[in-house]
Design a protein around this motif. Structure first.
Motif, PDB file in Angstrom:
ATOM      1  N   SER A 194      -1.914  11.106   2.865  1.00  0.00           N
ATOM      2  CA  SER A 194      -1.123  10.597   1.741  1.00  0.00           C
ATOM      3  C   SER A 194      -1.475   9.136   1.509  1.00  0.00           C
ATOM      4  N   PRO A 195      -1.154   8.608   0.331  1.00  0.00           N
ATOM      5  CA  PRO A 195      -1.433   7.188   0.075  1.00  0.00           C
ATOM      6  C   PRO A 195      -0.535   6.280   0.908  1.00  0.00           C
ATOM      7  N   LYS A 196      -1.111   5.196   1.425  1.00  0.00           N
ATOM      8  CA  LYS A 196      -0.380   4.206   2.216  1.00  0.00           C
ATOM      9  C   LYS A 196      -0.556   2.836   1.558  1.00  0.00           C
ATOM     10  N   TYR A 197       0.495   2.048   1.559  1.00  0.00           N
ATOM     11  CA  TYR A 197       0.444   0.745   0.921  1.00  0.00           C
ATOM     12  C   TYR A 197      -0.610  -0.169   1.555  1.00  0.00           C
ATOM     13  N   LYS A 198      -1.282  -0.925   0.683  1.00  0.00           N
ATOM     14  CA  LYS A 198      -2.151  -2.035   1.097  1.00  0.00           C
ATOM     15  C   LYS A 198      -2.090  -3.063  -0.037  1.00  0.00           C
ATOM     16  N   LEU A 199      -1.047  -3.888   0.002  1.00  0.00           N
ATOM     17  CA  LEU A 199      -0.769  -4.812  -1.092  1.00  0.00           C
ATOM     18  C   LEU A 199      -1.290  -6.207  -0.772  1.00  0.00           C
ATOM     19  N   HIS A 200      -2.066  -6.773  -1.672  1.00  0.00           N
ATOM     20  CA  HIS A 200      -2.570  -8.149  -1.542  1.00  0.00           C
ATOM     21  C   HIS A 200      -1.714  -9.045  -2.425  1.00  0.00           C
ATOM     22  N   LEU A 201      -0.979  -9.959  -1.800  1.00  0.00           N
ATOM     23  CA  LEU A 201      -0.003 -10.767  -2.518  1.00  0.00           C
ATOM     24  C   LEU A 201      -0.324 -12.257  -2.408  1.00  0.00           C
ATOM     25  N   PHE A 202      -0.087 -12.972  -3.490  1.00  0.00           N
ATOM     26  CA  PHE A 202      -0.114 -14.431  -3.468  1.00  0.00           C
ATOM     27  C   PHE A 202       1.324 -14.902  -3.226  1.00  0.00           C
ATOM     28  N   VAL A 203       1.512 -15.680  -2.154  1.00  0.00           N
ATOM     29  CA  VAL A 203       2.846 -16.153  -1.807  1.00  0.00           C
ATOM     30  C   VAL A 203       2.830 -17.668  -1.660  1.00  0.00           C
ATOM     31  N   LYS A 204       4.017 -18.291  -1.722  1.00  0.00           N
ATOM     32  CA  LYS A 204       4.092 -19.737  -1.539  1.00  0.00           C
ATOM     33  C   LYS A 204       5.470 -20.109  -1.018  1.00  0.00           C
ATOM     34  N   TYR A 215      -4.400   2.931   0.293  1.00  0.00           N
ATOM     35  CA  TYR A 215      -5.516   3.673   0.883  1.00  0.00           C
ATOM     36  C   TYR A 215      -4.986   5.035   1.315  1.00  0.00           C
ATOM     37  N   PHE A 216      -5.869   5.998   1.503  1.00  0.00           N
ATOM     38  CA  PHE A 216      -5.457   7.300   2.011  1.00  0.00           C
ATOM     39  C   PHE A 216      -5.452   7.250   3.534  1.00  0.00           C
ATOM     40  N   GLY A 217      -4.296   7.607   4.118  1.00  0.00           N
ATOM     41  CA  GLY A 217      -4.155   7.564   5.565  1.00  0.00           C
ATOM     42  C   GLY A 217      -3.696   8.891   6.122  1.00  0.00           C
ATOM     43  N   CYS A 218      -4.044   9.126   7.367  1.00  0.00           N
ATOM     44  CA  CYS A 218      -3.622  10.331   8.077  1.00  0.00           C
ATOM     45  C   CYS A 218      -2.113  10.257   8.315  1.00  0.00           C
ATOM     46  N   ASN A 219      -1.398  11.318   8.029  1.00  0.00           N
ATOM     47  CA  ASN A 219       0.053  11.322   8.209  1.00  0.00           C
ATOM     48  C   ASN A 219       0.469  11.362   9.673  1.00  0.00           C
ATOM     49  N   ASN A 220      -0.471  11.669  10.573  1.00  0.00           N
ATOM     50  CA  ASN A 220      -0.153  11.689  12.000  1.00  0.00           C
ATOM     51  C   ASN A 220      -0.227  10.299  12.619  1.00  0.00           C
ATOM     52  N   CYS A 221      -1.207   9.482  12.158  1.00  0.00           N
ATOM     53  CA  CYS A 221      -1.429   8.182  12.803  1.00  0.00           C
ATOM     54  C   CYS A 221      -1.402   7.009  11.828  1.00  0.00           C
ATOM     55  N   ASN A 222      -1.318   7.279  10.536  1.00  0.00           N
ATOM     56  CA  ASN A 222      -1.300   6.243   9.480  1.00  0.00           C
ATOM     57  C   ASN A 222      -2.619   5.492   9.345  1.00  0.00           C
ATOM     58  N   SER A 245       0.621 -22.574  -0.283  1.00  0.00           N
ATOM     59  CA  SER A 245       0.497 -21.215  -0.814  1.00  0.00           C
ATOM     60  C   SER A 245      -0.636 -20.519  -0.088  1.00  0.00           C
ATOM     61  N   CYS A 246      -0.594 -19.215  -0.038  1.00  0.00           N
ATOM     62  CA  CYS A 246      -1.663 -18.455   0.614  1.00  0.00           C
ATOM     63  C   CYS A 246      -1.634 -17.026   0.112  1.00  0.00           C
ATOM     64  N   LYS A 247      -2.554 -16.246   0.616  1.00  0.00           N
ATOM     65  CA  LYS A 247      -2.639 -14.838   0.248  1.00  0.00           C
ATOM     66  C   LYS A 247      -2.424 -13.996   1.493  1.00  0.00           C
ATOM     67  N   ILE A 248      -1.609 -12.978   1.387  1.00  0.00           N
ATOM     68  CA  ILE A 248      -1.334 -12.111   2.518  1.00  0.00           C
ATOM     69  C   ILE A 248      -1.529 -10.656   2.102  1.00  0.00           C
ATOM     70  N   MET A 249      -1.692  -9.798   3.103  1.00  0.00           N
ATOM     71  CA  MET A 249      -1.820  -8.364   2.848  1.00  0.00           C
ATOM     72  C   MET A 249      -0.705  -7.645   3.592  1.00  0.00           C
ATOM     73  N   LEU A 250       0.020  -6.788   2.882  1.00  0.00           N
ATOM     74  CA  LEU A 250       1.097  -6.006   3.464  1.00  0.00           C
ATOM     75  C   LEU A 250       0.655  -4.559   3.606  1.00  0.00           C
ATOM     76  N   LEU A 251       0.802  -4.026   4.807  1.00  0.00           N
ATOM     77  CA  LEU A 251       0.441  -2.634   5.067  1.00  0.00           C
ATOM     78  C   LEU A 251       1.692  -1.769   5.138  1.00  0.00           C
ATOM     79  N   VAL A 252       1.543  -0.571   5.630  1.00  0.00           N
ATOM     80  CA  VAL A 252       2.498   0.527   5.439  1.00  0.00           C
ATOM     81  C   VAL A 252       3.952   0.153   5.717  1.00  0.00           C
TER      82      VAL A 252
END
Length: 368
Positions: free
Chosen positions: A309-319, A271-278, A324-331
């Motif tokens: 700037s672009p900031k990570y927002k990754l949706h991952l399948f983990v086990k 996602y696009f995030g503010c570089n001052n506050c993310n 097993s489950c799905k998680i989201m990893l941010l910046v």
């Protein structure tokens, strides 16, 4: 009922004549304007819960709108019956009603506050038995995004919904329906969110089933108070839910040791995030020629900014060994796992819709 003349139920209506007389309630109405003209559309159930879609052309639109207020019962006489076609069907009936110049309306003193819900089972619509009413718990609720569609800015919200059996489906709402969630998202409310979607459209996106709104025909209600919603919430609290769904009041934080199986490519990776506050920013201007960046609005900084700037927002399948489950990893966490900032994989486009997937980053994350 004030009018004692006989009537028939909607399941008896056939296209072989126009002199039918029915007793119905206007459950929902809306207007559409397309290449064929302007129309008044509504959903009419009878006392047995049978529903028919009714339509009126512009010449009859305003008279139909006056005589069919939402929630009121009416006798309707003299109308044509045709086949219900098209990709989007608001009812399961093979027929629909068309209001004509000879249509007669009469008031009724009958009262029934029944919502006439015919809730869809996930197994049913996955097997092709489509219904358009969904009462579900919302999870993986993201932020409302502003994306460009045909050179116009439109708001979009993506999330997933689950039924009492733990079966879940992707949902994508646009425009005013996405805006309904904004207050709940901005408030940071931790309570379980129940969502009722009526007259939804079931479509296929990138090979998967997706629930979305069909123009202005849908009705979306958050945390409804009807008995069906109360029963649904009680069932959700009693049942053992899958790992991806949890009550935030009970679980504040946890640590898991797991391996990454794959990346959910149904979701964007940044996602696009503010570089001052993310924090996420919303684009408020188009990218004009000769300018380095379009203008964004940061609600945290309360300012219009270009330092984004672009900031990570990754949706991952983990086990792991147990589940097993799905998680989201941010910046911060995503930066640590991937090892490089999101800008390294960004193609420079400020259109988030074009960044649906980036296979280079997916391979890198899985390899890690």
């Amino acid at each position: 009922m004030s009018n004692k003349q006989s009537f028939i139920f909607l399941n008896e209506v056939k296209p072989n004549k126009d002199t039918w007389r029915v007793h119905v309630k206007c459950l929902h109405s809306w207007k559409i304007n397309n290449t064929f003209g302007e129309f008044f559309e509504c959903i009419l159930p009878d006392q047995n819960g049978e529903k028919l879609h009714a339509t009126a052309k512009r010449s009859q639109m305003y008279r139909a709108q006056r005589n069919l207020p939402i929630g009121e019962w009416r006798f309707i006489e003299n109308f044509s019956v045709t086949g219900a076609g098209g990709q989007y069907r608001t009812t399961t009936s093979q027929y629909k009603i068309t209001i004509i110049g000879d249509t007669v309306y009469a008031k009724s003193d009958y009262y029934d506050d029944n919502h006439f819900l015919t809730l869809a089972s996930y197994e049913n619509f996955c097997n092709g038995k489509l219904k358009t009413y969904f009462l579900n718990i919302v999870f993986e609720l993201g932020r409302v995004q502003t994306v460009q569609v045909h050179d116009k800015d439109k708001k979009r919200l993506q999330f997933r919904m689950s039924d009492t059996k733990g079966l879940d489906v992707t949902c994508c709402l646009w425009r005013k329906y996405a805006e309904q969630f904004e207050a709940h998202i901005e408030s940071g409310n931790d309570q379980t969110l129940i969502c009722l979607i009526r007259f939804a459209k079931i479509s296929f996106f990138r090979g998967s089933i997706q629930i979305t709104n069909a123009f202005d025909a849908c009705v979306v209600t958050l945390n409804p108070t009807m008995q069906e919603a109360i029963d649904f919430k009680q069932n959700m609290q009693q049942d053992d839910l899958p790992l991806a769904i949890y009550d935030k009041k009970m679980i504040r934080s946890c640590k898991i040791i797991c391996s990454i199986e794959s990346v959910d490519t149904d979701w964007g990776w940044f996602y696009f995030g503010c570089n001052n506050c993310n924090r996420r920013v919303t684009r408020i201007g188009r990218h004009l020629a000769g300018t380095e960046k379009p203008l964004f609005r940061c609600e945290v900084c309360h300012a219009n900014v270009r330092n984004v700037s672009p900031k990570y927002k990754l949706h991952l399948f983990v086990k792991n060994d147990s589940e097993s489950c799905k998680i989201m990893l941010l910046v911060i966490v995503a930066n640590t796992i991937v090892g490089v900032h999101a800008e390294e994989f960004w193609n420079g486009s400020y259109d988030e819709a074009s960044q649906y997937c980036n296979f280079s980053i997916f391979k890198l994350v899985i390899a890690s």
